[in-house]
Write an enzyme that holds these catalytic residues in place. Structure first.
Site, PDB file in Angstrom:
ATOM      1  CD  GLU A   1      -2.996  -1.234   2.152  1.00 33.37           C
ATOM      2  OE1 GLU A   1      -4.176  -1.495   1.883  1.00 33.37           O
ATOM      3  OE2 GLU A   1      -2.588  -1.098   3.317  1.00 33.37           O
TER       4      GLU A   1
ATOM      5  CD  GLU B   1      -3.718  -6.901   2.815  1.00 31.83           C
ATOM      6  OE1 GLU B   1      -4.821  -6.376   3.112  1.00 31.83           O
ATOM      7  OE2 GLU B   1      -2.625  -6.330   2.952  1.00 31.83           O
TER       8      GLU B   1
END
Length: 1024
Positions: A459, A535
């Protein structure tokens, strides 16, 4: 040498160009064994641990530190003692802070707050004179976030990157006898901008500290590669060794030993500089060995066979100077035909993201905790772990090598709090900081067979700095793929399409980073890479609904090769309230005003490693054996790729939930093999319900479990329950009478009292003893789950969240009015019909009609109709609730269990007969919520009350209102009653993510009309 004031003025911790001062070049962990046997057995070596009690003082900022603290004569007797390793916040200094995305300080990179808590550590150790003849290095395996180091008053250097070793040469500063180390650790540094990783912000020396000694000319690094031939039968062992100095006279020799300690191969001793690399010649501080290995035993998660490679440095006369060694697993990782393969076989990644978290120690991980995590992963059918989001403790990788667990090794890099996220990723001032985080990880971990994928971080958007990291990594280690999700999961900086929270069949549009439905993503034009979710399945609280759909897709589409669940363990920190009650703290519980509440509580396990119920679902859905039944033929397919497990098959037949037949037989199924068995058929009586259970047990002990461990299971309904004819009773007809607003009915020593004003069954007596503590009421609400709350805050509800929609519709506070209550005597029963209206403010929301039929044998048949009268959102549940006096006997039921299950999370909950205490039926989620449901129940007994029908139930010491109000488990105080919820329908819990509406349509309650029936009776006495 820099003096203390120069260091304060230079502010290295606010300069992105400076990440290290005087640190040694990154390399693999070294031991400097002095005999081949030590190296082969991985014992001895020349390390000296400095773990233990250090002196410690915390200052509000670095400028507040007294310059004299670095002096050997400084009096630190008034300082506290602190264990090393530890986080100082876990030792009572400063406060833990939890944020998910936002930085806990003003976002002005590279600058950090002026109030910057600074911990000073002092530690003394002794050295003998003989030790000073060699090079002595000190290694800090993890310090958060940055630190300066002094030895005997001399400045040694500086380091940041809290998750990689900082190694310094101490030799020039050491003396015989007592020596003093001083470390000044800063809570915040410019490196903190790169470590915004959805976890607790904790500080200090939190990993091991040790000295090690090396000869002046020594082995400085080595890179072991295993190359398999096209048939994956024979191998070449390639070892590149780097020495600490250029030499033309020393030699290096390599030997390989098998797991029994036998020498498999030994090379010739080679001088440096054997291979010319360019027009200027060769490396005279390097050697390159190549050994042919015939038919090595290969390494995989299923058969993690380890050899040991021993590297020997020889002097000019051929005498050994020192040895280094490492475990070796022969395996080949490659991407071919759009598939990630190990040793030629396409992998199916059964993965999980794991933060390093301990509820009492913070980020300190001991070996026992690491082993426990790995054993739990293996027991629940995981084969892979992503080190979210930073390199883990060095011991973790050794254990993953040993147990067999694939690792995605992730660089310590996340800039989630930046706007845009990629701001620093595109800033060339930060390129060195980015690169050093990748280089340090790769160089440290490159020899571990468990590491099959490198990750550039998490991220941080996508930028030129990532591309630099990617290119360096591919040049340094072409043997492993590189993945990175940022920028859309399919950029040029990733070899694997690795999205997070993409859904199986639903597109999630976005102008910059769209998430396609998984089935469509792999069919995009020019896209031929494997897809592995970095994820997915956000396991926050009561979650993981519809998890099985991911695995249906993984098994249907070969290029969908699995994923990593978010995440492994709840990041709760142990706390005790003023009454001494323990609870798990989360964001905001420590005076951290900038926080993201309980968003750190999204694990498959509680902080103490007690499994959540959802972990049972994960184990079942990703089990490596698949069953199919065409009764009486049972087929079992083995999804394991490399090694067969000795198994025992247990097949049992249940009649109305009771086992009536069992067969056990040893079973061996080859990897990727399928077998079909003929089961003995069984006559089935038409009035009964039959199930077949198949369970596969490990026949022998495994390193991660004992014999008898269940590795896979399945259940089939052989014959469903058939509708029974109405029961005919010959008991006398019940009698009833009315007294004002009260209607009382009597039959068989039992009485029922209804209230005409409220429409409620106020009480039910047996032999004068009350059966109820609270009346039966309609129930259309649940204590909200994390998935129901979404991105809502206490003062601002996300209008799209379920909690906002339910509250807007008034489902949590409906006003109930009884429109009518009618009593009629029928042939065998007395019937009470009650019409009830439910209002939100002045608007009619629902109507219900309750129809009680009370028979002479004291049996109560209850029929409830529910009619929606306005435009309501999908309901959380349709059912009733009541309260009962506390009972002594265990609760028993015939239905799904034994663990908690919900309509979209019940693959693992087989139908059977179970017993449990009321406390065992309650799941103590850290953020209290609806919990404890057991679905598809046919019969339930709580105390003397028996309920029959087809329903879901939950029983708790706490009401839904109590659960809804509480923010922590210690706020739940049990009273003198139990709360029983009987649901005809219950909405799914969702779990694709926790910030949007993730309950799949088929698990939403959207019908305008519902009807359900229950039979209630009170037994004359409780069972023994």
């Amino acid at each position: 040498m820099r003096n203390f004031s120069d260091i304060l003025l230079s502010q290295d911790w606010q300069n992105p160009h400076i990440v290290k001062w005087h640190c040694r070049t990154p390399h693999v962990p070294l031991h400097s064994y002095r005999t081949e046997q030590e190296a082969r057995l991985d014992v001895g070596g020349n390390r000296q641990s400095l773990n233990g009690q250090w002196r410690f003082a915390l200052f509000e900022k670095p400028e507040a530190v007294e310059p004299a603290v670095i002096d050997p004569d400084f009096d630190d007797s008034a300082w506290a003692h602190i264990p090393v390793p530890s986080n100082w916040q876990m030792q009572g200094f400063d406060k833990p802070i939890y944020t998910n995305i936002q930085y806990p300080f003003a976002d002005r990179p590279p600058y950090v707050p002026q109030d910057n808590p600074t911990g000073c550590y002092r530690h003394r150790f002794t050295l003998e004179k003989q030790a000073l003849t060699e090079s002595i290095r000190i290694v800090f395996d993890g310090v958060n976030s940055a630190f300066h180091l002094w030895c005997n008053g001399h400045w040694v250097g500086y380091s940041q990157d809290s998750r990689l070793p900082a190694e310094f040469e101490l030799t020039p500063y050491l003396q015989e006898g007592e020596n003093l180390l001083v470390a000044m650790v800063l809570r915040w540094s410019d490196g903190s901008y790169l470590e915004d990783q959805d976890m607790w912000w904790l500080s200090g020396i939190f990993r091991d500290v040790y000295l090690y000694r090396k000869p002046i000319l020594a082995i400085e690094d080595f890179f072991i590669r295993t190359e398999l031939d096209a048939l994956y039968q024979h191998a070449e062992l390639r070892v590149e060794t780097r020495l600490s100095q250029v030499t033309r006279h020393h030699q290096v020799q390599v030997a390989l030993f098998d797991a029994q300690g036998e020498c498999v191969a030994r090379s010739q001793a080679l001088h440096t500089g054997q291979r010319v690399v360019d027009e200027k010649g060769a490396w005279h501080d390097k050697t390159e060995h190549s050994l042919a290995i015939c038919s090595p035993t290969l390494w995989s998660d299923e058969a993690p066979y380890l050899y040991r490679c021993v590297i020997c440095l020889l002097d000019e006369d051929g005498a050994p100077i020192e040895f280094e060694s490492a475990a070796v697993g022969f395996r080949k990782v490659e991407i071919t035909q759009g598939l990630l393969k190990l040793n030629g076989q396409p992998l199916l990644i059964r993965g999980v993201n794991r933060h390093e978290h301990h509820p009492e120690l913070g980020h300190v991980m001991d070996e026992a905790s690491m082993r426990r995590d790995i054993e739990l992963m293996k027991q629940h059918n995981f084969n892979a772990v992503r080190t979210a989001h930073y390199p883990n403790h060095p011991r973790w990788y050794e254990l993953c090598d040993e147990y067999g667990l694939y690792v995605v090794d992730e660089a310590n890099l996340e800039t989630h709090g930046q706007f845009p996220m990629s701001r620093l990723s595109n800033d060339p001032q930060w390129v060195n900081a980015y690169l050093q985080r990748m280089i340090g990880m790769v160089e440290r971990d490159k020899n571990h067979p468990c590491v099959i994928i490198w990750s550039l971080g998490n991220e941080s958007g996508i930028g030129t700095n990532h591309h630099a990291m990617y290119q360096w990594t591919k040049q340094r280690d072409p043997s492993r793929p590189v993945q990175y999700e940022g920028g859309g999961a399919n950029t040029a900086a990733t070899d694997i399409v690795c999205p997070m929270y993409a859904r199986v069949d639903q597109h999630q549009p976005h102008p910059a980073v769209p998430k396609y439905a998984l089935k469509n993503w792999i069919s995009l034009p020019q896209e031929n890479r494997p897809l592995i979710l970095c994820e997915y399945a956000h396991a926050m609280g009561n979650s993981l609904g519809a998890f099985y759909k991911y695995w249906q897709a993984f098994r249907e589409f070969p290029r969908l090769q699995g994923g990593f669940i978010w995440d492994w363990v709840d990041q709760g920190i142990s706390k005790w309230d003023s009454e001494g009650r323990h609870y798990w703290g989360y964001g905001g519980d420590f005076g951290d005003t900038i926080n993201d509440r309980q968003f750190c509580i999204n694990g498959l396990l509680f902080p103490d490693r007690t499994p959540h119920p959802a972990l049972h679902e994960v184990k079942k859905v990703q089990q490596p054996y698949q069953f199919s039944l065409s009764y009486p033929k049972l087929t079992i397919h083995n999804e394991r790729l490399f090694a067969a497990l000795p198994l025992e098959l247990v097949v049992s037949v249940l009649c109305d939930g009771q086992e009536i037949k069992q067969e056990r037989l040893p079973l061996d199924i080859a990897p990727r093999g399928t077998i079909t068995l003929d089961l003995a058929s069984l006559p089935m009586l038409p009035e009964h319900e039959y199930h077949l259970n198949a369970v596969l047990l490990c026949r022998e002990d495994q390193p991660w479990s004992n014999a008898g461990h269940c590795i896979a299971s399945e259940q089939w309904c052989l014959q469903p329950r058939r509708s029974m004819l109405p029961k005919i009773t010959h008991a006398p007809l019940p009698q009833w009478q009315q007294d004002g607003d009260k209607v009382r009915i009597e039959a068989a020593n039992q009485q029922w009292q209804f209230n005409r004003q409220t429409g409620l069954l106020e009480q039910w007596w047996q032999n004068g003893q009350p059966v109820l503590s609270e009346p039966l009421r309609d129930n259309f609400y649940r204590a909200v789950l994390d998935n129901d709350i979404g991105t809502s805050e206490a003062q601002h509800l996300d209008p799209n969240s379920w909690i906002a929609r339910w509250h807007a519709a008034g489902l949590d506070k409906l006003r109930v009015e009884c429109d009518d209550l009618r009593v009629t005597t029928l042939n065998e029963s007395v019937e009470v019909v009650i019409d009830v209206a439910h209002y939100h403010q002045q608007a009619l929301a629902l109507r219900t009609r309750w129809r009680y039929q009370i028979f002479g044998d004291a049996r109560v048949e209850l029929n409830v109709e529910v009619m929606l009268c306005s435009d309501l959102p999908p309901l959380p549940r349709v059912g009733l609730t009541l309260a009962l006096p506390v009972a002594e006997n265990p609760v028993s039921w015939f239905g799904r269990g034994p663990h908690e299950n919900y309509p979209d999370r019940l693959q693992s909950a087989h139908v059977g007969r179970y017993t449990a205490t009321v406390d065992e039926l309650h799941t103590p989620y850290i953020f209290p919520s609806e919990n404890g449901l057991r679905c598809d129940t046919r019969q339930l007994q709580v105390g003397a009350l028996v309920v029959e029908g087809h329903f879901h139930f939950s029983l708790s010491r706490y009401s839904q209102t109590m659960l809804d109000k509480a923010k922590h488990s210690n706020e739940l105080v049990a009273g003198d009653k139990w709360y029983l919820n009987l649901d005809a329908q219950h909405m799914g819990v969702g779990g694709d993510d926790s910030w949007s509406q993730s309950v799949h349509p088929e698990f939403l309650l959207t019908q305008p009309h519902y009807q359900y029936q229950l039979t209630l009776r009170v037994k004359a006495s409780s069972p023994q």
